[in-house]
Design a protein around this motif. Structure first.
Motif, short mmCIF file in Angstrom:
data_model
loop_
_atom_site.label_atom_id
_atom_site.label_comp_id
_atom_site.label_asym_id
_atom_site.label_seq_id
_atom_site.Cartn_x
_atom_site.Cartn_y
_atom_site.Cartn_z
N ARG A 67 0.58 45.55 -63.34
CA ARG A 67 -0.83 45.90 -63.38
C ARG A 67 -1.11 46.53 -64.73
O ARG A 67 -0.18 46.74 -65.53
CB ARG A 67 -1.21 46.85 -62.24
CG ARG A 67 -0.49 48.20 -62.29
CD ARG A 67 -0.90 49.07 -61.10
NE ARG A 67 -0.18 50.34 -61.10
CZ ARG A 67 -0.55 51.41 -61.79
NH1 ARG A 67 -1.64 51.38 -62.55
NH2 ARG A 67 0.16 52.53 -61.74
N ALA A 69 -2.36 49.61 -67.12
CA ALA A 69 -2.55 51.06 -67.19
C ALA A 69 -3.30 51.38 -68.48
O ALA A 69 -2.85 51.03 -69.57
CB ALA A 69 -1.19 51.78 -67.17
N ASP A 70 -4.45 52.01 -68.34
CA ASP A 70 -5.22 52.41 -69.52
C ASP A 70 -4.53 53.55 -70.24
O ASP A 70 -3.91 54.42 -69.62
CB ASP A 70 -6.63 52.85 -69.12
CG ASP A 70 -7.50 51.69 -68.68
OD1 ASP A 70 -7.43 50.63 -69.33
OD2 ASP A 70 -8.24 51.84 -67.68
N PRO A 78 -4.10 49.32 -73.78
CA PRO A 78 -3.58 49.41 -72.40
C PRO A 78 -2.18 48.82 -72.34
O PRO A 78 -1.78 48.01 -73.18
CB PRO A 78 -4.58 48.58 -71.59
CG PRO A 78 -5.82 48.55 -72.42
CD PRO A 78 -5.37 48.56 -73.84
N THR A 81 2.32 47.78 -66.56
CA THR A 81 3.21 48.67 -65.84
C THR A 81 3.61 48.03 -64.51
O THR A 81 2.89 47.19 -63.97
CB THR A 81 2.54 50.04 -65.60
OG1 THR A 81 3.49 50.96 -65.07
CG2 THR A 81 1.37 49.93 -64.65
N ARG A 117 -6.21 46.92 -62.78
CA ARG A 117 -5.58 48.25 -62.78
C ARG A 117 -4.89 48.52 -61.45
O ARG A 117 -4.01 49.39 -61.36
CB ARG A 117 -6.63 49.33 -63.08
CG ARG A 117 -7.23 49.24 -64.47
CD ARG A 117 -8.42 50.15 -64.63
NE ARG A 117 -9.49 49.78 -63.70
CZ ARG A 117 -10.67 50.39 -63.64
NH1 ARG A 117 -10.92 51.40 -64.47
NH2 ARG A 117 -11.60 50.00 -62.79
N VAL A 178 1.07 55.92 -66.58
CA VAL A 178 -0.35 55.56 -66.59
C VAL A 178 -1.14 56.51 -67.47
O VAL A 178 -2.02 56.12 -68.22
CB VAL A 178 -0.91 55.57 -65.15
CG1 VAL A 178 -2.40 55.33 -65.16
CG2 VAL A 178 -0.20 54.54 -64.30
#
Length: 455
Positions: A67, A69-70, A78, A81, A117, A178
């Motif tokens: 996904r 992660a910002d 980003p 992860t 996300r 994250v």
């Protein structure tokens, strides 16, 4: 000191490539999830057992277990992860449906885009489609964030998910957290001057390569870029109801007369659009072309304008013109001068600070009406390989795809083949196509007409 450099390489390898980051940010303005449809013969396997098996296989497919992660403060891009499949990543729609009802349900799901996300994918299963092309069927629709995959990669992912071959579980990677700590943000801020300097140096090189490309074009060594086209009734925002339709054909029916499948379907689309619009307006299709994979990039494609030559009344001659124009576009895209210019531009983008890149995407106004377009419709053509996939005890029958609509385009076409079948998928909006069944019939007739003309 060596350990710090190794960690830096690890962090760099897990951040989103700028092309993927743009797809991620742009999705908030233009929904772009991919919907890959696979129709399987109706089998005898228990659907709940199949769901358990699909969850297990998805956990072994790298893209499906990640996904986004910002990064904190927008100072870094980003990152990808690790993420276990969500417990509701697979939806089973158990109610028996007709084929038109299934297509309507798929079109309705376009409004529910995944949040990468949380998860980059969602799988819709329709186990009781009573009158699908070829008979009762199990239909699977894999929904994927475009940030996670382009059409080619998405097809490979689906092949792993619906295949029967074993998938080796690759070791989990150690991903950055994250929320990045202040020290990490401080290091990113300290690196900004170097990044900006590298961006400027790369810009100089990119400008030089762009001039070389321009000179190569002027000398005739490389085909010129495709001209822009005037707006038509197709090039409006999709403000009404979105529909999808499919035309499933034997591959032999769209691979005749010495043409490729893509050229054949482009020719048929040119005939259908000319009749749909009711005039001889100069039309083009925006055709998706795969490009050489870039390190860490999951999106490796570009769109080019290909003329549809509606002023040519002879279908065979029109097909030859379309084929030649598509070949010229491919030649330009794959020419060494184009590749050098693209590589230097990629290098510039890789050094653009994340907050500047995200700010640039934020400036895009989806309500602005362009003065011209690259193409009046999109045509995305992908071969999805051999028909050796299975689900629920049934073999794959056909596959389809539905390119997303955009603020200046309310009709798109997907051409997807697997084994000995090719499916033309149509995505339309009532703002342009108030009668999707009528347009499907028009395109079917055009496919038949082209087949007769080329034979």
């Amino acid at each position: 000191m060596p350990r710090i450099r190794a960690d830096s390489r690890r962090r760099e390898s897990t951040r989103l490539h700028p092309a993927d980051a743009r797809a991620y940010w742009m999705a908030s303005k233009i929904p772009s999830d991919q919907f890959l449809l696979y129709c399987f013969d109706h089998g005898s396997a228990d659907i709940d057992t199949e769901v358990t098996r699909l969850y297990e296989r998805s956990g072994r497919i790298e893209v499906l277990r990640t996904r986004i992660a910002d990064a904190a403060f927008g100072l870094e891009y980003p990152h990808w992860t690790e993420a276990s499949p969500l417990s509701d990543a697979i939806s089973v729609h158990r109610t028996a449906r007709t084929w038109p009802e299934c297509l309507d349900a798929i079109a309705a799901s376009f409004r529910r885009q995944v949040d990468p996300r949380d998860s980059v994918w969602h799988l819709h299963l329709y186990p009781n489609i009573v009158d699908a092309p070829g008979g009762t069927a199990l239909v699977a629709v894999l929904q994927l964030s475009h940030a996670a995959a382009d059409g080619t990669l998405a097809s490979r992912i689906a092949r792993d998910l619906f295949g029967t071959h074993p998938i080796a579980a690759s070791p989990a990677r150690k991903e950055p957290p994250v929320v990045f700590e202040m020290a990490s943000a401080a290091r990113a801020a300290a690196a900004l001057p170097l990044r900006l300097a590298q961006m400027v140096r790369g810009g100089v090189r990119a400008r030089r390569d762009a001039l070389d490309l321009e000179q190569g074009t002027d000398s005739g060594a490389i085909p010129p870029p495709a001209p822009s086209r005037a707006l038509t009734a197709l090039d409006v925002a999709p403000t009404g109801r979105t529909s999808v339709r499919t035309i499933v054909l034997p591959k032999a029916d769209v691979h005749c007369g010495g043409t490729t499948v893509t050229t054949f379907v482009l020719t048929a689309i040119s005939v259908a659009l000319q009749r749909f619009l009711g005039d001889s307006v100069d039309l083009a299709a925006e055709v998706t072309l795969a490009r050489d994979a870039r390190a860490d990039a999951r999106n490796n494609f570009g769109n080019v304008g290909v003329g549809l030559f509606t002023s040519e009344s002879d279908i065979r001659s029109r097909s030859v013109l379309i084929s030649a124009d598509l070949a010229a576009r491919r030649h330009r895209v794959n020419h060494s001068l184009s590749e050098a210019a693209r590589s230097s531009q990629d290098d510039v983008e890789s050094h653009v600070p994340a907050f500047l890149a995200e700010w640039g995407v934020a400036q895009f106004d989806p309500t602005a009406v362009p003065s011209t377009v690259t193409g009046n419709t999109v045509v995305s053509s992908v071969s999805r390989g051999a028909a050796d996939l299975a689900l629920g005890g049934g073999c794959v029958r056909f596959t389809a795809g539905f390119p997303a609509l955009s603020p200046a385009m309310s009709l798109t076409h997907g051409v997807h083949g697997i084994g000995d079948t090719v499916t033309v998928g149509i995505t339309s909006n009532s703002a342009t196509v108030p009668d999707p069944d009528g347009y499907e019939a028009l395109l079917r007739d055009s496919l038949d007409e082209v087949r007769v003309a080329l034979k």
